[in-house]
Design a protein around this motif. Structure first.
Motif, PDB file in Angstrom:
ATOM      1  N   MET A   1       0.817  -1.206   0.000  1.00 60.67           N
ATOM      2  CA  MET A   1       0.000   0.000   0.000  1.00 60.67           C
ATOM      3  C   MET A   1       0.857   1.265   0.000  1.00 60.67           C
ATOM      4  SD  MET A   1      -3.605   0.007   1.623  1.00 60.67           S
ATOM      5  CE  MET A   1      -3.126   0.710   3.192  1.00 60.67           C
ATOM      6  N   ILE A   2       0.430   2.224  -0.797  1.00 57.16           N
ATOM      7  CA  ILE A   2       1.131   3.503  -0.851  1.00 57.16           C
ATOM      8  C   ILE A   2       1.100   4.161   0.539  1.00 57.16           C
ATOM      9  CG2 ILE A   2       0.934   5.852  -1.802  1.00 57.16           C
ATOM     10  CD1 ILE A   2       0.028   4.573  -4.427  1.00 57.16           C
ATOM     11  N   VAL A   3       2.213   4.775   0.940  1.00 60.83           N
ATOM     12  CA  VAL A   3       2.256   5.449   2.246  1.00 60.83           C
ATOM     13  C   VAL A   3       1.690   6.856   2.057  1.00 60.83           C
ATOM     14  CG1 VAL A   3       3.725   6.039   4.216  1.00 60.83           C
ATOM     15  CG2 VAL A   3       4.330   4.087   2.772  1.00 60.83           C
ATOM     16  N   GLU A   4       0.409   6.975   2.299  1.00 59.62           N
ATOM     17  CA  GLU A   4      -0.339   8.202   1.964  1.00 59.62           C
ATOM     18  C   GLU A   4       0.222   9.446   2.657  1.00 59.62           C
ATOM     19  OE1 GLU A   4      -2.711   8.344  -0.219  1.00 59.62           O
ATOM     20  OE2 GLU A   4      -3.270   6.216  -0.485  1.00 59.62           O
ATOM     21  N   SER A   5       0.723   9.264   3.879  1.00 52.35           N
ATOM     22  CA  SER A   5       1.168  10.440   4.644  1.00 52.35           C
ATOM     23  C   SER A   5       2.405  11.092   4.024  1.00 52.35           C
ATOM     24  CB  SER A   5       1.454  10.047   6.088  1.00 52.35           C
ATOM     25  OG  SER A   5       2.463   9.060   6.105  1.00 52.35           O
ATOM     26  N   LEU A   6       3.037  10.411   3.048  1.00 54.89           N
ATOM     27  CA  LEU A   6       4.237  10.997   2.435  1.00 54.89           C
ATOM     28  C   LEU A   6       3.911  11.873   1.228  1.00 54.89           C
ATOM     29  CD1 LEU A   6       6.858   8.110   2.589  1.00 54.89           C
ATOM     30  CD2 LEU A   6       6.534  10.027   4.124  1.00 54.89           C
ATOM     31  N   ARG A   7       2.641  11.870   0.813  1.00 61.00           N
ATOM     32  CA  ARG A   7       2.287  12.599  -0.403  1.00 61.00           C
ATOM     33  C   ARG A   7       2.720  14.068  -0.327  1.00 61.00           C
ATOM     34  NH1 ARG A   7      -3.319  11.485  -2.763  1.00 61.00           N
ATOM     35  NH2 ARG A   7      -2.232   9.492  -2.881  1.00 61.00           N
ATOM     36  N   GLY A   8       3.461  14.488  -1.353  1.00 62.18           N
ATOM     37  CA  GLY A   8       3.861  15.894  -1.454  1.00 62.18           C
ATOM     38  C   GLY A   8       5.006  16.306  -0.543  1.00 62.18           C
ATOM     39  N   ARG A   9       5.560  15.340   0.202  1.00 60.74           N
ATOM     40  CA  ARG A   9       6.628  15.711   1.159  1.00 60.74           C
ATOM     41  C   ARG A   9       8.024  15.518   0.586  1.00 60.74           C
ATOM     42  NH1 ARG A   9       4.977  12.537   6.408  1.00 60.74           N
ATOM     43  NH2 ARG A   9       7.201  12.752   6.842  1.00 60.74           N
ATOM     44  N   ASP A  10       8.985  16.269   1.158  1.00 59.53           N
ATOM     45  CA  ASP A  10      10.398  16.075   0.819  1.00 59.53           C
ATOM     46  C   ASP A  10      10.918  14.832   1.534  1.00 59.53           C
ATOM     47  OD1 ASP A  10      10.469  18.594  -0.486  1.00 59.53           O
ATOM     48  OD2 ASP A  10      10.857  19.598   1.427  1.00 59.53           O
ATOM     49  N   LEU A  11      12.007  14.259   1.007  1.00 61.34           N
ATOM     50  CA  LEU A  11      12.741  13.238   1.761  1.00 61.34           C
ATOM     51  C   LEU A  11      14.224  13.606   1.705  1.00 61.34           C
ATOM     52  CD1 LEU A  11      13.128  10.686   3.361  1.00 61.34           C
ATOM     53  CD2 LEU A  11      12.972   9.364   1.260  1.00 61.34           C
ATOM     54  N   LEU A  12      14.654  14.389   2.688  1.00 58.79           N
ATOM     55  CA  LEU A  12      16.069  14.781   2.737  1.00 58.79           C
ATOM     56  C   LEU A  12      16.838  13.874   3.674  1.00 58.79           C
ATOM     57  CD1 LEU A  12      15.969  18.684   2.713  1.00 58.79           C
ATOM     58  CD2 LEU A  12      15.679  17.063   0.850  1.00 58.79           C
ATOM     59  N   THR A  13      16.131  13.336   4.678  1.00 60.34           N
ATOM     60  CA  THR A  13      16.732  12.450   5.667  1.00 60.34           C
ATOM     61  C   THR A  13      15.629  11.583   6.271  1.00 60.34           C
ATOM     62  OG1 THR A  13      17.733  12.372   7.861  1.00 60.34           O
ATOM     63  CG2 THR A  13      16.591  14.416   7.306  1.00 60.34           C
TER      64      THR A  13
ATOM     65  N   SER B   1      11.729  25.148  -3.769  1.00 60.85           N
ATOM     66  CA  SER B   1      10.956  24.367  -4.735  1.00 60.85           C
ATOM     67  C   SER B   1       9.517  24.213  -4.250  1.00 60.85           C
ATOM     68  CB  SER B   1      11.599  22.987  -4.896  1.00 60.85           C
ATOM     69  OG  SER B   1      10.733  22.143  -5.603  1.00 60.85           O
ATOM     70  N   ASP B   2       8.577  24.368  -5.172  1.00 64.52           N
ATOM     71  CA  ASP B   2       7.172  24.103  -4.824  1.00 64.52           C
ATOM     72  C   ASP B   2       6.874  22.623  -4.897  1.00 64.52           C
ATOM     73  OD1 ASP B   2       6.680  26.788  -4.593  1.00 64.52           O
ATOM     74  OD2 ASP B   2       6.155  27.004  -6.723  1.00 64.52           O
ATOM     75  N   LYS B   3       7.800  21.853  -5.463  1.00 65.21           N
ATOM     76  CA  LYS B   3       7.594  20.423  -5.621  1.00 65.21           C
ATOM     77  C   LYS B   3       8.517  19.676  -4.654  1.00 65.21           C
ATOM     78  CE  LYS B   3       4.631  21.238  -8.780  1.00 65.21           C
ATOM     79  NZ  LYS B   3       4.978  21.388 -10.186  1.00 65.21           N
ATOM     80  N   PRO B   4       8.145  18.445  -4.298  1.00 63.25           N
ATOM     81  CA  PRO B   4       8.962  17.706  -3.322  1.00 63.25           C
ATOM     82  C   PRO B   4      10.392  17.447  -3.828  1.00 63.25           C
ATOM     83  CG  PRO B   4       6.913  16.516  -3.839  1.00 63.25           C
ATOM     84  CD  PRO B   4       6.949  17.702  -4.731  1.00 63.25           C
ATOM     85  N   VAL B   5      11.309  17.382  -2.877  1.00 66.20           N
ATOM     86  CA  VAL B   5      12.724  17.136  -3.181  1.00 66.20           C
ATOM     87  C   VAL B   5      13.174  15.872  -2.443  1.00 66.20           C
ATOM     88  CG1 VAL B   5      15.080  18.031  -2.899  1.00 66.20           C
ATOM     89  CG2 VAL B   5      13.212  19.583  -3.536  1.00 66.20           C
TER      90      VAL B   5
ATOM     91  N   LEU C   1       6.453   6.659  -5.601  1.00 60.00           N
ATOM     92  CA  LEU C   1       5.018   6.369  -5.644  1.00 60.00           C
ATOM     93  C   LEU C   1       4.297   7.008  -4.459  1.00 60.00           C
ATOM     94  CD1 LEU C   1       3.174   4.681  -7.442  1.00 60.00           C
ATOM     95  CD2 LEU C   1       3.807   2.681  -6.109  1.00 60.00           C
ATOM     96  N   SER C   2       4.882   6.917  -3.291  1.00 61.31           N
ATOM     97  CA  SER C   2       4.214   7.470  -2.113  1.00 61.31           C
ATOM     98  C   SER C   2       4.211   8.992  -2.157  1.00 61.31           C
ATOM     99  CB  SER C   2       4.891   6.964  -0.834  1.00 61.31           C
ATOM    100  OG  SER C   2       4.717   5.564  -0.736  1.00 61.31           O
TER     101      SER C   2
END
Ligand code: CP
Ligand code: NVA
Length: 311
Positions: A1-13, A121-125, A307-308
């Protein structure tokens, strides 16, 4: 299942993710690995920019293939071929790229550039490796450990060698999941102080034990996993001779360390590896080594992350 809470978020660490989000990504990665065509075409019409300021084999190709298999358009951007290389600012680049693409991944020399990219950035990084952190690598490593040992909580990782970016992200991921980490490194080559502090704070909640020692045999004692990485990370080439003098032979992972580890202990390395420097050929090419599965898992975990975040 997609991890919904990550939608639109950055992943720097991985520090920005909860334990459940990390476990959710690992479960999704395992599903994606079982069925390579799962969610195929789901991100059709989307674009992902991949900025690289340093060389890459695994990260670049796993991201590219992950994006393509999900139906989106990967755009590989060499730092020195962008106007960034001629002095356009990170902030301006971020503002322009976010008008075109849906997600930006970046491998940078300075972690602060990633933070700046994400700020403008307005988009996730997504961090594709910085001098401080390599979260995509650690996700693949955790998936590999879970597959090979059948569990994560309560196991012990011995990190032998340089307290570098991959060591930092291993510390964070492990301490979130209740994995014990014992790091053996020469004085002056410990992991980043702020990462150690974060890991120790995470450990209070998860039950992990975090230890730093100069003694590789002590770190390897009863370990389920022995991990290492190059002694000369990208950008540190000028320190090569000095580093090899300090690290070899004491910190080279050889069979001798496995004598004190658990009998079924595995060997892990993010690659690229230098046989005869951080690891002996017998270990990396021997029966305990899981490095090829680890490298493969970069693809499945990259897919889970993209995907998430893009939903
Ligand atoms: N492990 C890893 O990040 O490899 P690359 O430098 O080849 O991407
Ligand atoms: N520590 C290494 C990791 C490469 C994937 C480096 O930064 O060069």
């Amino acid at each position: 299942m997609i991890v919904e809470s990550l939608r639109g978020r950055d992943l720097l660490t991985l520090q920005d993710l909860t334990r459940d989000e990390i476990l959710g990504l690992l479960r999704l990665s395992a599903e994606l690995k079982k069925d390579r065509r799962m969610y195929s075409g789901r991100l059709s019409g989307r674009s992902v920019a991949m900025i690289f300021e340093k060389p890459s084999t695994r990260t670049r190709i796993s991201l590219d293939v992950a994006v393509a298999e999900l139906g989106a358009h990967p755009i590989y951007l060499r730092f020195d071929e962008l106007q960034l290389g001629r002095g356009e600012t990170v902030a301006d680049t971020a503002r322009v790229l976010s008008r075109y693409v849906d997600l930006i991944t970046a491998r940078v020399r300075r972690h602060s550039d990633l933070v700046e990219l994400a700020r403008w950035s307005d988009k996730p990084v997504v961090n594709a490796l910085s001098d401080l952190d390599h979260p995509l690598q650690t996700l693949a490593d955790l998936l590999t450990i879970w597959e090979k040992l059948g569990r994560l909580e309560g196991i012990k990782i011995a990190w032998i060698g340089d307290g570098n970016n991959v060591c930092n992200s291993t510390l964070i991921g492990a301490a979130k999941l209740g994995i014990h980490v014992s790091i053996a490194c020469p004085k002056g080559y410990e992991p980043d102080e702020s990462y150690l502090k974060m890991a120790r704070e995470n450990a209070l909640g998860s039950g992990s034990r975090i230890e730093v020692t100069e003694d590789p045999m002590k770190a390897a004692e009863n370990a389920d996993v022995i991990m290492t990485d190059t002694f000369v990370s990208m950008g540190m080439e000028s320190e090569r001779e000095e580093r090899l003098r300090i690290f070899i032979p004491r910190y080279q992972v050889s069979e001798r360390l496995f004598e004190v580890a658990k009998s079924n202990a595995i060997f892990m390395h993010p690659l690229p590896a230098k046989r005869g420097e951080e690891v002996s050929p017998e270990v990396i090419d021997g029966g305990r080594s899981v490095v090829w599965d680890q490298a493969e898992n970069r693809l499945h975990t990259a897919k889970a992350v993209i995907l998430s975040i893009l939903g």
